[in-house]
Scaffold this motif. Structure first.
Motif, mmCIF file in Angstrom:
data_model
loop_
_atom_site.group_PDB
_atom_site.id
_atom_site.type_symbol
_atom_site.label_atom_id
_atom_site.label_comp_id
_atom_site.label_asym_id
_atom_site.label_seq_id
_atom_site.Cartn_x
_atom_site.Cartn_y
_atom_site.Cartn_z
ATOM 1 N N GLN A 73 0.806 -1.214 0.034
ATOM 2 C CA GLN A 73 0.084 0.033 -0.111
ATOM 3 C C GLN A 73 0.876 1.188 -0.063
ATOM 4 N N LEU A 74 2.061 1.371 0.779
ATOM 5 C CA LEU A 74 2.701 2.664 0.965
ATOM 6 C C LEU A 74 3.441 2.945 -0.346
ATOM 7 N N VAL A 75 3.906 1.691 -1.146
ATOM 8 C CA VAL A 75 4.548 1.852 -2.249
ATOM 9 C C VAL A 75 3.767 2.205 -3.414
ATOM 10 N N HIS A 97 17.463 2.284 3.533
ATOM 11 C CA HIS A 97 16.281 2.907 3.762
ATOM 12 C C HIS A 97 15.325 3.179 2.625
ATOM 13 N N VAL A 98 14.145 2.745 2.764
ATOM 14 C CA VAL A 98 13.294 3.041 1.614
ATOM 15 C C VAL A 98 12.371 4.092 1.928
ATOM 16 N N PHE A 99 12.000 4.732 0.892
ATOM 17 C CA PHE A 99 10.969 5.771 0.875
ATOM 18 C C PHE A 99 10.058 6.036 -0.169
ATOM 19 N N ALA A 100 8.680 5.963 0.285
ATOM 20 C CA ALA A 100 7.546 6.094 -0.571
ATOM 21 C C ALA A 100 7.338 7.743 -0.691
ATOM 22 N N GLY A 101 7.832 8.550 -1.713
ATOM 23 C CA GLY A 101 7.795 9.759 -1.610
ATOM 24 C C GLY A 101 8.745 10.325 -0.622
#
Length: 200
Positions: A73-75, A97-101
């Motif tokens: 959902q986040l991605v 570290h992964v960022f969605a936006g």
């Protein structure tokens, strides 16, 4: 450190194990703390989610599937997905570290209770398992062996991570067998009996 931007104009990640995004980007949600961006496997740094493969109890599987769903959902909801690589784990996956936006995905998963802070060692791993499977839960023997081997392994380098054997026949042909857990080329896929030695 590397920061890589994956544009997601038509990002449509499903939760199926082999789901893909747009023709330009290839995003696969593997489980609650692992995903693939293009062909690079990313293990989200500093968190651990319940296992969906080799779950130690039914509740762990249920919680793991929920974590996987939330990561998806986040991605899917992000205009872009980026990551900051921090290293390589012993399985050759990029730690990042992964960022969605602008949202740190790992922090969201921890804040919402889908993940716990990752700490090294069999004691910490056993403590996480008790959260997911109850106070009587114990690590299987093969996981204790893995933890003991990991405690003595040398840090992985990018060159170590490039050693990959598709199967044991290829590893034998290259003269690289047996492969111990702390050696380049080791993967759980090749270690069928889970004793931390592959292709014996």
């Amino acid at each position: 450190m590397m920061r890589r931007i994956i544009t997601a104009l038509a990002l449509a990640v499903t939760l199926a194990a082999n789901s893909t995004a747009s023709a330009r980007s290839h995003v696969v949600i593997i489980d609650g703390d692992t995903l693939k961006i293009d062909s690079k496997t990313i293990r989200i740094a500093e968190i651990d989610t319940p296992e969906t493969f080799r779950s130690r109890c039914e509740n762990e599987l249920v919680l793991g599937l929920k974590a996987k769903e939330r990561l998806g959902q986040l991605v899917r909801g992000a205009a872009d997905v980026t990551y900051n690589a921090t290293g390589v784990d012993r399985f050759g996956r990029t730690l990042a570290h992964v960022f969605a936006g602008s949202v740190n995905v790992g922090e969201v998963l921890m804040r919402e209770g889908h993940a716990l802070r990752y700490e090294k060692g069999s004691g910490a791993r056993a403590a996480r398992l008790k959260v997911w499977c109850g106070p009587q839960a114990e690590l299987p023997r093969h996981m204790l062996v893995e933890q003991m081997a990991a405690a003595h392994e040398k840090p992985k380098t990018e060159s170590d991570a490039t050693v990959h054997y598709p199967n044991c026949a290829a590893a034998r042909a290259a003269g690289g067998t047996p492969i111990r857990v702390d050696e380049p080329g080791y993967s759980r896929k090749l270690d069928r009996d889970g004793d931390s030695v592959a292709c014996e």
